[in-house]
Design a protein around this motif. Structure first.
Motif, PDB file in Angstrom:
ATOM      1  N   VAL A 146       0.790  -1.187   0.064  1.00 37.33           N
ATOM      2  CA  VAL A 146       0.145   0.072  -0.043  1.00 37.33           C
ATOM      3  C   VAL A 146       0.846   1.186  -0.143  1.00 37.33           C
ATOM      4  CG1 VAL A 146      -1.533   1.175   1.393  1.00 37.33           C
ATOM      5  CG2 VAL A 146      -1.952  -1.242   1.202  1.00 37.33           C
ATOM      6  N   VAL A 147       0.550   2.085  -0.842  1.00 39.65           N
ATOM      7  CA  VAL A 147       1.291   3.452  -0.971  1.00 39.65           C
ATOM      8  C   VAL A 147       0.277   4.346  -0.695  1.00 39.65           C
ATOM      9  CG1 VAL A 147       2.348   4.990  -2.647  1.00 39.65           C
ATOM     10  CG2 VAL A 147       2.115   2.563  -3.175  1.00 39.65           C
ATOM     11  N   THR A 148       1.073   5.250   0.521  1.00 40.10           N
ATOM     12  CA  THR A 148       0.283   6.485   1.005  1.00 40.10           C
ATOM     13  C   THR A 148      -0.097   7.658  -0.084  1.00 40.10           C
ATOM     14  OG1 THR A 148       2.177   7.472   1.699  1.00 40.10           O
ATOM     15  CG2 THR A 148       1.119   6.061   3.245  1.00 40.10           C
ATOM     16  N   ARG A 149      -1.000   8.375   0.101  1.00 38.92           N
ATOM     17  CA  ARG A 149      -1.299   9.280  -0.926  1.00 38.92           C
ATOM     18  C   ARG A 149      -0.077  10.412  -1.128  1.00 38.92           C
ATOM     19  NH1 ARG A 149      -7.311  11.496   0.508  1.00 38.92           N
ATOM     20  NH2 ARG A 149      -8.591   9.375  -0.008  1.00 38.92           N
ATOM     21  N   GLU A 150       0.442  10.606  -0.012  1.00 37.15           N
ATOM     22  CA  GLU A 150       1.788  11.672  -0.137  1.00 37.15           C
ATOM     23  C   GLU A 150       2.899  11.054  -0.820  1.00 37.15           C
ATOM     24  OE1 GLU A 150       3.086  15.112   0.075  1.00 37.15           O
ATOM     25  OE2 GLU A 150       1.044  14.655   0.986  1.00 37.15           O
ATOM     26  N   ALA A 151       3.133   9.580  -0.777  1.00 37.59           N
ATOM     27  CA  ALA A 151       4.149   8.911  -1.513  1.00 37.59           C
ATOM     28  C   ALA A 151       3.644   9.034  -3.011  1.00 37.59           C
ATOM     29  CB  ALA A 151       4.313   7.649  -0.811  1.00 37.59           C
ATOM     30  N   LEU A 152       2.237   8.587  -3.194  1.00 36.01           N
ATOM     31  CA  LEU A 152       2.247   8.439  -4.545  1.00 36.01           C
ATOM     32  C   LEU A 152       2.154  10.122  -5.182  1.00 36.01           C
ATOM     33  CD1 LEU A 152       0.758   6.769  -6.609  1.00 36.01           C
ATOM     34  CD2 LEU A 152      -1.569   7.472  -5.820  1.00 36.01           C
ATOM     35  N   ARG A 153       1.708  11.020  -4.541  1.00 33.84           N
ATOM     36  CA  ARG A 153       1.801  12.380  -4.938  1.00 33.84           C
ATOM     37  C   ARG A 153       3.416  12.624  -5.474  1.00 33.84           C
ATOM     38  NH1 ARG A 153      -1.987  14.891  -0.862  1.00 33.84           N
ATOM     39  NH2 ARG A 153      -3.912  14.821  -1.874  1.00 33.84           N
ATOM     40  N   GLU A 154       3.982  12.481  -4.436  1.00 35.40           N
ATOM     41  CA  GLU A 154       5.594  12.685  -4.835  1.00 35.40           C
ATOM     42  C   GLU A 154       6.042  11.691  -6.140  1.00 35.40           C
ATOM     43  OE1 GLU A 154       7.540  14.777  -3.141  1.00 35.40           O
ATOM     44  OE2 GLU A 154       5.674  15.480  -2.050  1.00 35.40           O
ATOM     45  N   GLU A 155       5.621  10.442  -5.814  1.00 35.87           N
ATOM     46  CA  GLU A 155       6.154   9.613  -7.182  1.00 35.87           C
ATOM     47  C   GLU A 155       5.617  10.341  -8.362  1.00 35.87           C
ATOM     48  OE1 GLU A 155       8.272   7.012  -8.059  1.00 35.87           O
ATOM     49  OE2 GLU A 155       8.541   7.319  -6.090  1.00 35.87           O
ATOM     50  N   LEU A 156       4.309  10.638  -8.506  1.00 36.70           N
ATOM     51  CA  LEU A 156       3.836  11.243  -9.513  1.00 36.70           C
ATOM     52  C   LEU A 156       4.470  12.634  -9.947  1.00 36.70           C
ATOM     53  CD1 LEU A 156      -0.047  10.549  -8.935  1.00 36.70           C
ATOM     54  CD2 LEU A 156       1.394   9.748 -10.628  1.00 36.70           C
ATOM     55  N   LYS A 157       4.847  13.420  -9.075  1.00 38.69           N
ATOM     56  CA  LYS A 157       5.262  14.764  -9.435  1.00 38.69           C
ATOM     57  C   LYS A 157       6.871  14.475  -9.984  1.00 38.69           C
ATOM     58  CE  LYS A 157       3.558  17.691  -5.790  1.00 38.69           C
ATOM     59  NZ  LYS A 157       3.655  18.467  -4.766  1.00 38.69           N
ATOM     60  N   ALA A 158       7.604  13.357  -9.537  1.00 35.73           N
ATOM     61  CA  ALA A 158       8.578  12.975 -10.053  1.00 35.73           C
ATOM     62  C   ALA A 158       8.627  12.677 -11.393  1.00 35.73           C
ATOM     63  CB  ALA A 158       9.349  11.973  -9.165  1.00 35.73           C
ATOM     64  N   LEU A 159       7.720  11.782 -11.633  1.00 35.44           N
ATOM     65  CA  LEU A 159       7.259  11.142 -12.937  1.00 35.44           C
ATOM     66  C   LEU A 159       7.070  12.348 -14.063  1.00 35.44           C
ATOM     67  CD1 LEU A 159       5.435   7.908 -12.434  1.00 35.44           C
ATOM     68  CD2 LEU A 159       7.741   8.237 -13.322  1.00 35.44           C
ATOM     69  N   ASP A 164       8.430  15.936 -18.280  1.00 30.23           N
ATOM     70  CA  ASP A 164       8.724  17.134 -18.864  1.00 30.23           C
ATOM     71  C   ASP A 164      10.294  17.291 -19.393  1.00 30.23           C
ATOM     72  OD1 ASP A 164       5.973  17.958 -18.381  1.00 30.23           O
ATOM     73  OD2 ASP A 164       6.437  19.150 -16.609  1.00 30.23           O
ATOM     74  N   ALA A 165      11.025  16.736 -18.496  1.00 29.02           N
ATOM     75  CA  ALA A 165      12.401  17.077 -19.020  1.00 29.02           C
ATOM     76  C   ALA A 165      12.610  16.281 -20.349  1.00 29.02           C
ATOM     77  CB  ALA A 165      13.293  16.619 -17.891  1.00 29.02           C
ATOM     78  N   ARG A 166      12.025  15.037 -20.250  1.00 26.94           N
ATOM     79  CA  ARG A 166      12.144  14.509 -21.798  1.00 26.94           C
ATOM     80  C   ARG A 166      11.633  15.160 -22.739  1.00 26.94           C
ATOM     81  NH1 ARG A 166      10.782   8.079 -20.490  1.00 26.94           N
ATOM     82  NH2 ARG A 166      12.695   7.856 -18.990  1.00 26.94           N
ATOM     83  N   ALA A 167      10.584  15.752 -22.633  1.00 30.26           N
ATOM     84  CA  ALA A 167       9.859  16.582 -23.461  1.00 30.26           C
ATOM     85  C   ALA A 167      10.654  17.677 -23.841  1.00 30.26           C
ATOM     86  CB  ALA A 167       8.548  16.797 -23.124  1.00 30.26           C
ATOM     87  N   GLU A 168      11.154  18.624 -23.180  1.00 27.86           N
ATOM     88  CA  GLU A 168      12.167  19.572 -23.386  1.00 27.86           C
ATOM     89  C   GLU A 168      13.339  19.012 -24.410  1.00 27.86           C
ATOM     90  OE1 GLU A 168      13.126  21.799 -19.847  1.00 27.86           O
ATOM     91  OE2 GLU A 168      11.157  22.155 -19.352  1.00 27.86           O
ATOM     92  N   ARG A 169      13.836  17.792 -23.844  1.00 34.88           N
ATOM     93  CA  ARG A 169      14.874  17.336 -24.456  1.00 34.88           C
ATOM     94  C   ARG A 169      14.562  17.017 -25.804  1.00 34.88           C
ATOM     95  NH1 ARG A 169      16.894  12.766 -21.080  1.00 34.88           N
ATOM     96  NH2 ARG A 169      15.732  13.625 -19.404  1.00 34.88           N
ATOM     97  N   ALA A 170      13.434  16.442 -25.957  1.00 35.56           N
ATOM     98  CA  ALA A 170      12.907  15.935 -27.375  1.00 35.56           C
ATOM     99  C   ALA A 170      12.555  17.074 -28.263  1.00 35.56           C
ATOM    100  CB  ALA A 170      11.748  15.196 -27.391  1.00 35.56           C
ATOM    101  N   GLY A 171      12.114  18.348 -27.596  1.00 35.77           N
ATOM    102  CA  GLY A 171      11.628  19.248 -28.351  1.00 35.77           C
ATOM    103  C   GLY A 171      13.299  20.250 -28.893  1.00 35.77           C
TER     104      GLY A 171
END
Length: 179
Positions: A146-159, A164-171
């Motif tokens: 079980v993943v807590t909401r906060e940990a999930l938010r942090e993971e999603l922000k990191a992803l 975004d970083a990949r998209a910038e590099r690709a652009g």
């Protein structure tokens, strides 16, 4: 069955009358119940009071009534009363023992049933304990997953940042190729 066979009511119903029982087991049981009833009756205060009154009346009658009406002599120590009480005691002891034996048999059966019930309860308790342990282990595994909401938010922000970083590099890469 013929009409002649149906002439007796017990034959028509397919059973024998209650009093005409020829079963030795039923007769023994009836005798056993009677001995228990007698043994219970002999152990009551009412029986002791009645026996005391009977003996007192016997002695009073054979002491105070005219000589012709007496049937047991006080001069001989109430021989007939002594004989009657001895006869009663000689029958009372075996009847009490029979009643005790029947009670012992019932107690043995009850103890066996209690033992079997205790074994079933123990088996059920052990089964439930094993089930509880397995549930606890399953819950522990789930808690680890079980993943807590906060940990999930942090993971999603990191992803998202990584995307975004990949998209910038690709652009940026196609722009560099056109130069």
């Amino acid at each position: 069955m013929t009409a002649r066979d149906m002439s007796r009511p017990q034959d028509a119903r397919g059973r024998t009358p209650r009093l005409a029982s020829t079963s030795p087991a039923r007769d023994r049981d009836r005798f056993g119940r009677a001995t228990e009833w007698i043994a219970r009756a002999m152990g009551t205060p009412a029986f002791l009071i009645a026996l005391t009154l009977f003996c007192a009346l016997w002695m009073l009658w054979n002491s105070l009534t005219p000589e012709g009406w007496r049937f047991d002599s006080a001069d001989l120590g109430f021989t007939a009363l002594t004989l009657a009480l001895s006869l009663q005691a000689s029958y009372a002891a075996p009847l009490i023992l029979l009643a005790q034996n029947r009670q012992d048999d019932r107690d043995r059966v009850q103890i066996e049933q209690d033992r079997q019930r205790a074994e079933r309860n123990l088996a059920d308790t052990e089964y439930l304990a094993r089930e509880m342990v397995s549930l606890r282990l399953a819950l522990g595994d789930m808690e680890e997953r079980v993943v807590t909401r906060e940990a999930l938010r942090e993971e999603l922000k990191a992803l998202l940042e990584e995307l975004d970083a990949r998209a910038e590099r690709a652009g940026d890469e196609p722009a560099e190729e056109s130069k």
